[in-house]
Scaffold this motif. Structure first.
Motif, PDB file in Angstrom:
ATOM      1  N   MET A 113       0.820  -1.215   0.000  1.00  0.00           N
ATOM      2  CA  MET A 113       0.000   0.000   0.000  1.00  0.00           C
ATOM      3  C   MET A 113       0.856   1.268   0.000  1.00  0.00           C
ATOM      4  SD  MET A 113      -3.151  -1.047   2.472  1.00  0.00           S
ATOM      5  CE  MET A 113      -4.291   0.226   1.896  1.00  0.00           C
ATOM      6  N   ILE A 114       1.959   1.258   0.731  1.00  0.00           N
ATOM      7  CA  ILE A 114       2.859   2.425   0.701  1.00  0.00           C
ATOM      8  C   ILE A 114       3.531   2.526  -0.658  1.00  0.00           C
ATOM      9  CG2 ILE A 114       5.019   3.370   1.623  1.00  0.00           C
ATOM     10  CD1 ILE A 114       4.101   2.457   4.402  1.00  0.00           C
ATOM     11  N   SER A 115       4.018   1.406  -1.179  1.00  0.00           N
ATOM     12  CA  SER A 115       4.726   1.449  -2.460  1.00  0.00           C
ATOM     13  C   SER A 115       3.826   1.886  -3.612  1.00  0.00           C
ATOM     14  CB  SER A 115       5.376   0.098  -2.780  1.00  0.00           C
ATOM     15  OG  SER A 115       4.408  -0.886  -3.035  1.00  0.00           O
ATOM     16  N   GLU A 116       2.514   1.600  -3.510  1.00  0.00           N
ATOM     17  CA  GLU A 116       1.565   2.002  -4.549  1.00  0.00           C
ATOM     18  C   GLU A 116       0.960   3.380  -4.286  1.00  0.00           C
ATOM     19  OE1 GLU A 116      -1.211  -1.240  -4.803  1.00  0.00           O
ATOM     20  OE2 GLU A 116       0.293  -2.607  -5.623  1.00  0.00           O
ATOM     21  N   GLY A 117       1.327   4.004  -3.159  1.00  0.00           N
ATOM     22  CA  GLY A 117       0.878   5.359  -2.870  1.00  0.00           C
ATOM     23  C   GLY A 117      -0.474   5.471  -2.199  1.00  0.00           C
ATOM     24  N   TYR A 118      -1.075   4.331  -1.797  1.00  0.00           N
ATOM     25  CA  TYR A 118      -2.381   4.380  -1.134  1.00  0.00           C
ATOM     26  C   TYR A 118      -2.258   4.744   0.340  1.00  0.00           C
ATOM     27  CZ  TYR A 118      -4.031   1.971  -5.290  1.00  0.00           C
ATOM     28  OH  TYR A 118      -4.315   1.636  -6.581  1.00  0.00           O
ATOM     29  N   LYS A 119      -1.236   4.226   0.966  1.00  0.00           N
ATOM     30  CA  LYS A 119      -1.014   4.482   2.391  1.00  0.00           C
ATOM     31  C   LYS A 119       0.081   5.538   2.499  1.00  0.00           C
ATOM     32  CE  LYS A 119       0.184   2.393   6.741  1.00  0.00           C
ATOM     33  NZ  LYS A 119       0.386   1.242   7.546  1.00  0.00           N
ATOM     34  N   THR A 120      -0.258   6.675   3.065  1.00  0.00           N
ATOM     35  CA  THR A 120       0.723   7.760   3.188  1.00  0.00           C
ATOM     36  C   THR A 120       1.022   8.114   4.643  1.00  0.00           C
ATOM     37  OG1 THR A 120      -1.035   9.412   2.986  1.00  0.00           O
ATOM     38  CG2 THR A 120       0.097   8.760   0.950  1.00  0.00           C
ATOM     39  N   ILE A 121       0.392   7.404   5.571  1.00  0.00           N
ATOM     40  CA  ILE A 121       0.666   7.610   6.989  1.00  0.00           C
ATOM     41  C   ILE A 121       0.914   6.247   7.636  1.00  0.00           C
ATOM     42  CG2 ILE A 121      -0.183   8.483   9.200  1.00  0.00           C
ATOM     43  CD1 ILE A 121      -1.975  10.430   7.623  1.00  0.00           C
ATOM     44  N   GLU A 122       2.096   6.072   8.184  1.00  0.00           N
ATOM     45  CA  GLU A 122       2.458   4.842   8.879  1.00  0.00           C
ATOM     46  C   GLU A 122       2.240   5.048  10.375  1.00  0.00           C
ATOM     47  OE1 GLU A 122       3.976   1.070   9.939  1.00  0.00           O
ATOM     48  OE2 GLU A 122       2.939   1.855   8.204  1.00  0.00           O
ATOM     49  N   LEU A 123       1.542   4.116  11.014  1.00  0.00           N
ATOM     50  CA  LEU A 123       1.210   4.227  12.433  1.00  0.00           C
ATOM     51  C   LEU A 123       2.191   3.415  13.261  1.00  0.00           C
ATOM     52  CD1 LEU A 123      -2.662   3.759  12.213  1.00  0.00           C
ATOM     53  CD2 LEU A 123      -1.299   5.828  11.877  1.00  0.00           C
ATOM     54  N   ARG A 124       2.750   4.054  14.269  1.00  0.00           N
ATOM     55  CA  ARG A 124       3.720   3.385  15.134  1.00  0.00           C
ATOM     56  C   ARG A 124       3.580   3.859  16.571  1.00  0.00           C
ATOM     57  NH1 ARG A 124       7.721  -0.149  12.508  1.00  0.00           N
ATOM     58  NH2 ARG A 124       6.912  -0.162  10.391  1.00  0.00           N
ATOM     59  N   LEU A 125       4.159   3.078  17.450  1.00  0.00           N
ATOM     60  CA  LEU A 125       4.324   3.483  18.835  1.00  0.00           C
ATOM     61  C   LEU A 125       5.357   4.611  18.845  1.00  0.00           C
ATOM     62  CD1 LEU A 125       3.240   2.276  21.510  1.00  0.00           C
ATOM     63  CD2 LEU A 125       5.402   1.039  21.682  1.00  0.00           C
ATOM     64  N   TYR A 126       5.193   5.606  19.679  1.00  0.00           N
ATOM     65  CA  TYR A 126       6.149   6.711  19.743  1.00  0.00           C
ATOM     66  C   TYR A 126       7.220   6.386  20.790  1.00  0.00           C
ATOM     67  CZ  TYR A 126       7.776  11.513  19.215  1.00  0.00           C
ATOM     68  OH  TYR A 126       8.534  12.629  18.947  1.00  0.00           O
ATOM     69  N   ASP A 127       7.913   5.271  20.553  1.00  0.00           N
ATOM     70  CA  ASP A 127       8.942   4.789  21.469  1.00  0.00           C
ATOM     71  C   ASP A 127      10.270   5.481  21.195  1.00  0.00           C
ATOM     72  OD1 ASP A 127       9.659   3.638  19.066  1.00  0.00           O
ATOM     73  OD2 ASP A 127       9.352   1.578  19.720  1.00  0.00           O
ATOM     74  N   GLU A 128      11.328   5.020  21.851  1.00  0.00           N
ATOM     75  CA  GLU A 128      12.637   5.659  21.714  1.00  0.00           C
ATOM     76  C   GLU A 128      13.099   5.730  20.260  1.00  0.00           C
ATOM     77  OE1 GLU A 128      12.077   3.129  23.890  1.00  0.00           O
ATOM     78  OE2 GLU A 128      12.436   4.006  25.874  1.00  0.00           O
ATOM     79  N   LYS A 129      12.879   4.663  19.508  1.00  0.00           N
ATOM     80  CA  LYS A 129      13.309   4.629  18.111  1.00  0.00           C
ATOM     81  C   LYS A 129      12.578   5.686  17.275  1.00  0.00           C
ATOM     82  CE  LYS A 129      13.808   1.473  14.206  1.00  0.00           C
ATOM     83  NZ  LYS A 129      13.636   0.118  13.705  1.00  0.00           N
ATOM     84  N   ARG A 130      11.263   5.824  17.458  1.00  0.00           N
ATOM     85  CA  ARG A 130      10.483   6.784  16.667  1.00  0.00           C
ATOM     86  C   ARG A 130      10.674   8.225  17.147  1.00  0.00           C
ATOM     87  NH1 ARG A 130      10.075   1.781  14.669  1.00  0.00           N
ATOM     88  NH2 ARG A 130       9.217   1.095  16.613  1.00  0.00           N
ATOM     89  N   ARG A 131      11.101   8.426  18.387  1.00  0.00           N
ATOM     90  CA  ARG A 131      11.349   9.784  18.889  1.00  0.00           C
ATOM     91  C   ARG A 131      12.547  10.438  18.206  1.00  0.00           C
ATOM     92  NH1 ARG A 131       8.327  10.839  23.762  1.00  0.00           N
ATOM     93  NH2 ARG A 131       7.271   8.922  24.336  1.00  0.00           N
ATOM     94  N   CYS A 132      13.362   9.636  17.535  1.00  0.00           N
ATOM     95  CA  CYS A 132      14.529  10.170  16.813  1.00  0.00           C
ATOM     96  C   CYS A 132      14.157  10.687  15.424  1.00  0.00           C
ATOM     97  CB  CYS A 132      15.591   9.088  16.672  1.00  0.00           C
ATOM     98  SG  CYS A 132      16.273   8.545  18.245  1.00  0.00           S
ATOM     99  N   ILE A 133      12.974  10.362  14.949  1.00  0.00           N
ATOM    100  CA  ILE A 133      12.561  10.752  13.597  1.00  0.00           C
ATOM    101  C   ILE A 133      12.154  12.212  13.577  1.00  0.00           C
ATOM    102  CG2 ILE A 133      10.862  10.337  11.769  1.00  0.00           C
ATOM    103  CD1 ILE A 133      10.691   7.427  12.795  1.00  0.00           C
ATOM    104  N   ARG A 134      12.607  12.907  12.532  1.00  0.00           N
ATOM    105  CA  ARG A 134      12.284  14.323  12.331  1.00  0.00           C
ATOM    106  C   ARG A 134      11.718  14.514  10.930  1.00  0.00           C
ATOM    107  NH1 ARG A 134      12.804  14.006  16.950  1.00  0.00           N
ATOM    108  NH2 ARG A 134      14.405  14.847  18.297  1.00  0.00           N
TER     109      ARG A 134
END
Length: 114
Positions: free
Chosen positions: A14-35
């Motif tokens: 779905m992401i590769s075909e452009g249908y899914k443009t929002i990925e849902l994740r836990l806002y844990d230590e790994k995701r807190r580094c994303i900007r």
């Protein structure tokens, strides 16, 4: 910065075909580094040689998936239009426990493919 994440087959497609443009994740230590402006390399779980790259356009942070589901367009989060009406934040408990969600909060990572 470049981040790496794995995806199951359907969200990968779905992401590769452009249908899914929002990925849902836990806002844990790994995701807190994303900007915003960072790159995420998504690998398909069953064949990690298959990859797609996306730019982080926006981070949508919430205390819970219940809040996220009320605020974001679910069709952009990986639900088909006919599934969106029946979508439930409880769906995310297949991936993250209620305790993890309460501890870290959650994030919708808005993406743009390269």
């Amino acid at each position: 910065m470049i981040h790496h994440m794995k995806l199951h087959d359907q969200p990968f497609r779905m992401i590769s075909e452009g249908y899914k443009t929002i990925e849902l994740r836990l806002y844990d230590e790994k995701r807190r580094c994303i900007r915003e402006g960072d790159t995420i390399v998504f690998s398909r779980s069953r064949d990690q040689t298959e990859q797609i790259c996306a730019k982080v356009v926006k981070l949508h942070r919430f205390d819970s998936f219940a809040e996220l589901y009320r605020a974001l367009p679910l069709e952009q989060c990986g639900y088909l239009p006919e599934e969106a009406a029946a979508a439930s934040p409880k769906d995310m408990e297949a991936y993250y426990t209620a305790e993890e969600q309460a501890r870290y909060g959650v994030v919708g990572i808005e993406l743009e493919l390269f």
